[in-house]
Design an enzyme around this catalytic site. Structure first.
Site, mmCIF file in Angstrom:
data_model
loop_
_atom_site.group_PDB
_atom_site.id
_atom_site.type_symbol
_atom_site.label_atom_id
_atom_site.label_comp_id
_atom_site.label_asym_id
_atom_site.label_seq_id
_atom_site.Cartn_x
_atom_site.Cartn_y
_atom_site.Cartn_z
ATOM 1 N N ASP A 35 -2.349 0.680 -1.685
ATOM 2 C CA ASP A 35 -1.160 1.197 -2.368
ATOM 3 C C ASP A 35 -1.337 1.286 -3.878
ATOM 4 O O ASP A 35 -2.320 0.774 -4.433
ATOM 5 C CB ASP A 35 0.070 0.325 -2.031
ATOM 6 C CG ASP A 35 -0.247 -1.174 -2.023
ATOM 7 O OD1 ASP A 35 -1.209 -1.578 -2.697
ATOM 8 O OD2 ASP A 35 0.472 -1.932 -1.350
ATOM 9 N N ASN B 158 8.604 -11.107 2.773
ATOM 10 C CA ASN B 158 9.562 -10.394 3.627
ATOM 11 C C ASN B 158 8.878 -9.704 4.810
ATOM 12 O O ASN B 158 9.502 -8.914 5.503
ATOM 13 C CB ASN B 158 10.350 -9.368 2.802
ATOM 14 C CG ASN B 158 9.466 -8.255 2.231
ATOM 15 O OD1 ASN B 158 8.256 -8.240 2.455
ATOM 16 N ND2 ASN B 158 10.068 -7.328 1.503
ATOM 17 N N HIS C 78 6.251 -7.604 4.636
ATOM 18 C CA HIS C 78 5.635 -6.288 4.413
ATOM 19 C C HIS C 78 4.114 -6.371 4.464
ATOM 20 O O HIS C 78 3.524 -7.407 4.187
ATOM 21 C CB HIS C 78 6.142 -5.628 3.128
ATOM 22 C CG HIS C 78 5.647 -6.200 1.839
ATOM 23 N ND1 HIS C 78 6.314 -6.031 0.643
ATOM 24 C CD2 HIS C 78 4.531 -6.927 1.524
ATOM 25 C CE1 HIS C 78 5.634 -6.608 -0.334
ATOM 26 N NE2 HIS C 78 4.557 -7.171 0.177
ATOM 27 N N GLU D 141 7.926 -1.861 3.470
ATOM 28 C CA GLU D 141 9.011 -2.832 3.418
ATOM 29 C C GLU D 141 9.767 -2.852 4.752
ATOM 30 O O GLU D 141 9.627 -1.925 5.562
ATOM 31 C CB GLU D 141 9.974 -2.458 2.281
ATOM 32 C CG GLU D 141 9.327 -2.413 0.895
ATOM 33 C CD GLU D 141 9.069 -3.787 0.293
ATOM 34 O OE1 GLU D 141 8.773 -4.750 1.027
ATOM 35 O OE2 GLU D 141 9.152 -3.905 -0.953
#
Ligand code: PGA
Length: 260
Positions: free
Chosen positions: A67, A136, A138, A143
């Site tokens: 990313d 979380n 990801h 996400e």
């Protein structure tokens, strides 16, 4: 999933590096999918050390990073281009034409994302995809609520992710709101996915990934569908796993055992 539990972060990093080294020894021209973040810093430091000692060669590999932040040019100090240049590509003097990251400053980020997936396919696909995991759940910047069939695309970062990454940015700087991230389908196409997680902050997400339902609530749970996923953990990141004892029986100290 192969779950390897090591006693501490240093041992988990060493085990992860060992897996990368094995891939490169078997296939020096391997295509590696690379990750950024705090967890990966010691991995790259160790790879550089081992490459300098002549124990691994990275000069024939090709790489694609997961990313990049939308809006940051490669020269920006917090871009993932800079992260990789500072920690791996620069120290090893790797040929820039073999290392790929999405361009955060591309005029058309959606087109850049599609181009990135096409470039991975053109290179023959990813042999080993290195992954971290967010608190979380990801992977990359996929996400919660990411389609489990997503291609590389632009995603909006959650507030939790932007807060977690604020530590890398200066007090006057804001963490970008968008990123181009490899999609979950892209990650699942890799021939081997290797996820490294260390520390108690990751324990909940790790348990959801490995033992929770397959769900966009925890994007890393998509790895349950991967035919070859190796999860490398330290004891703290493994703390919430219900079947921990079983994993430790299968792979004592995170090592392979001979059958029979
Ligand atoms: P970290 O990030 O290694 O900095 O914890 C991992 C991630 O968010 O994927």
């Amino acid at each position: 999933m192969k779950i390897l539990i090591l006693p501490d972060p240093a041992a988990a990093v060493a085990r992860c590096v060992e897996i990368i080294a094995q891939t490169l020894n078997e296939k020096p021209q391997a295509v590696l999918g690379l990750a950024t973040g705090g967890t990966m810093e010691p991995v790259y430091a160790r790879l550089v050390e081992r490459a300098r000692a002549g124990e691994i060669a990275l000069d024939r590999m090709t790489s694609f990073n997961l990313d990049e932040y939308v809006g940051l040019p490669p020269e920006h100090s917090q871009s993932y281009h800079s992260y990789m240049r500072d920690r791996l590509f620069g120290p090893l003097g790797l040929d820039p034409s073999r290392t790929h990251l999405p361009r955060g400053d591309a005029p058309d980020p959606a087109a850049e994302a599609a181009r990135f997936d096409a470039a991975i396919a053109q290179a023959g696909g990813i042999d080993l995809q290195l992954l971290g995991i967010g608190g979380n759940g990801h992977i990359g910047f996929n996400e919660p609520s990411s389609s489990l069939a997503s291609p590389t695309r632009v995603k909006t970062l959650t507030l939790a992710t932007r807060e977690a990454n604020a530590r890398f940015f200066g007090p006057e700087e804001t963490v970008p709101r968008f990123a181009i991230t490899m999609g979950i389908a892209t990650i699942l196409r890799s021939r081997h996915a290797v996820l490294l997680a260390t520390g108690t902050k990751k324990a909940t997400a790790v348990a959801a990934m490995a033992e929770g339902p397959l769900s966009a609530r925890c994007p890393a749970s998509a790895l349950q569908l991967h035919p070859r996923a190796t999860i490398v953990l330290d004891a703290d990141a493994a703390a919430d796993l219900e079947l921990r004892q079983y994993y430790e029986t299968v792979h004592p100290q995170g090592q392979e055992v001979a059958l029979g």
